[in-house]
Design a protein around this motif. Structure first.
Motif, short mmCIF file in Angstrom:
data_model
loop_
_atom_site.label_atom_id
_atom_site.label_comp_id
_atom_site.label_asym_id
_atom_site.label_seq_id
_atom_site.Cartn_x
_atom_site.Cartn_y
_atom_site.Cartn_z
N GLN A 37 71.99 42.05 151.58
CA GLN A 37 70.47 40.55 150.72
C GLN A 37 70.65 42.09 149.56
N ILE A 38 71.08 40.62 148.41
CA ILE A 38 71.80 40.78 146.97
C ILE A 38 70.09 42.62 147.19
N LYS A 39 69.93 43.41 146.03
CA LYS A 39 68.43 44.05 145.59
C LYS A 39 68.53 43.33 143.84
N TYR A 40 67.05 43.22 143.82
CA TYR A 40 66.89 42.92 142.51
C TYR A 40 65.77 44.01 141.61
N LEU A 41 65.88 44.93 142.56
CA LEU A 41 64.62 45.84 142.07
C LEU A 41 64.98 46.90 142.39
N THR A 42 64.47 48.05 141.42
CA THR A 42 65.07 49.51 141.28
C THR A 42 64.43 50.48 142.20
N ALA A 43 64.40 51.32 142.73
CA ALA A 43 63.41 51.98 144.28
C ALA A 43 62.04 52.54 143.40
N ASN A 44 62.23 52.67 142.23
CA ASN A 44 60.95 52.98 141.33
C ASN A 44 61.61 52.39 139.68
N PRO A 45 59.40 52.51 139.42
CA PRO A 45 59.95 51.85 137.99
C PRO A 45 61.15 52.95 137.59
N LEU A 46 61.55 52.29 136.22
CA LEU A 46 62.75 53.07 135.22
C LEU A 46 61.23 54.34 134.49
N SER A 47 61.83 55.19 133.72
CA SER A 47 60.88 56.22 133.43
C SER A 47 60.52 55.92 132.65
N GLY A 162 69.23 42.80 139.22
CA GLY A 162 68.07 41.58 138.38
C GLY A 162 67.94 41.12 137.24
N TYR A 163 68.05 42.12 136.21
CA TYR A 163 67.99 42.42 134.95
C TYR A 163 68.72 40.77 134.36
N TYR A 164 70.43 40.58 134.40
CA TYR A 164 70.57 39.21 134.50
C TYR A 164 70.70 38.44 134.84
N PHE A 165 70.47 39.11 135.94
CA PHE A 165 69.08 37.14 136.60
C PHE A 165 68.06 37.10 136.11
N PHE A 166 67.60 37.93 135.22
CA PHE A 166 66.18 37.61 134.30
C PHE A 166 66.88 36.47 133.51
N ILE A 167 67.54 37.27 132.47
CA ILE A 167 68.35 36.88 131.33
C ILE A 167 69.32 35.83 130.97
N ILE A 168 69.63 35.40 132.80
CA ILE A 168 69.95 33.79 132.74
C ILE A 168 68.74 33.01 133.31
#
Length: 191
Positions: A37-47, A162-168
């Motif tokens: 399963q492609i993952k789009y999210l980090t395990a926890n929010p970025l710092s 996820g970030y590249y997907f969002f940009i697209i």
């Protein structure tokens, strides 16, 4: 889902180089072949607050057809770039709505073929969709103080895919090719 998005993007932005498109499609096919399963999210929010982060319970304002100001509260995705977040006083956010509020073709939405929306089939976003049609500008100080005092919560961050997907998705929404009539009209006097 990503393969369908690439094919869809190709149909409306055919100028993507063939080698790039084929490389992306091969990478997607590899994920599907391996059954991952492609993952789009980090395990926890970025710092730090970053573009593509999801924030809970943000009030959005709009005007109805009679010119009356209305408000609703929902999760939000940060549209502003990370460097803009660091250097500017305003942030642009878009709402994240529950799937139950969607009025349209769920299959097209979930395959990300609806240009105005983004669907991420993972974690807290699996039952939601991002709506690019509604953009609100907020004071950075308001958002940052809300996060600091717990009135708002950062609930997710996009990983690299996820970030590249969002940009697209955002590029297709804001920058897709115009129709031939409009392009021809823009060319008047430049031939």
């Amino acid at each position: 889902m990503l393969k369908e998005l690439i094919d869809f993007v190709d149909s409306i932005l055919p100028s993507v180089p063939m080698g790039t498109k084929e490389g992306v499609q091969e990478a997607i096919a590899q994920f599907e072949k391996d059954g991952e399963q492609i993952k789009y999210l980090t395990a926890n929010p970025l710092s730090e607050l970053s573009q593509g982060d999801i924030i809970s319970a943000v009030p959005f304002y709009y005007f109805d057809n009679d010119g009356n100001q209305k408000m609703f509260k929902t999760d939000a995705l940060v549209l502003s770039t990370s460097c803009h977040i660091d250097q500017k006083d305003k942030l642009v956010l878009v709402p994240v709505f529950p799937l139950t509020s969607f009025k349209g073709n769920f299959v097209e939405l979930k395959k990300n073929k609806v240009i105005d929306y983004m669907y991420i089939p993972e974690g807290i976003l699996i039952n939601s969709y991002v709506n690019f049609e509604i953009m609100n500008t907020f004071s950075k100080e308001l958002i940052m103080s809300g996060l600091k005092n717990g009135k708002l919560t950062r609930v997710a961050s996009l990983n690299q895919i996820g970030y590249y997907f969002f940009i697209i998705k955002l590029t297709v929404y804001l920058m897709r090719r115009e129709d031939i009539g409009t392009l021809n009209e823009r060319n008047i006097g430049f031939a």
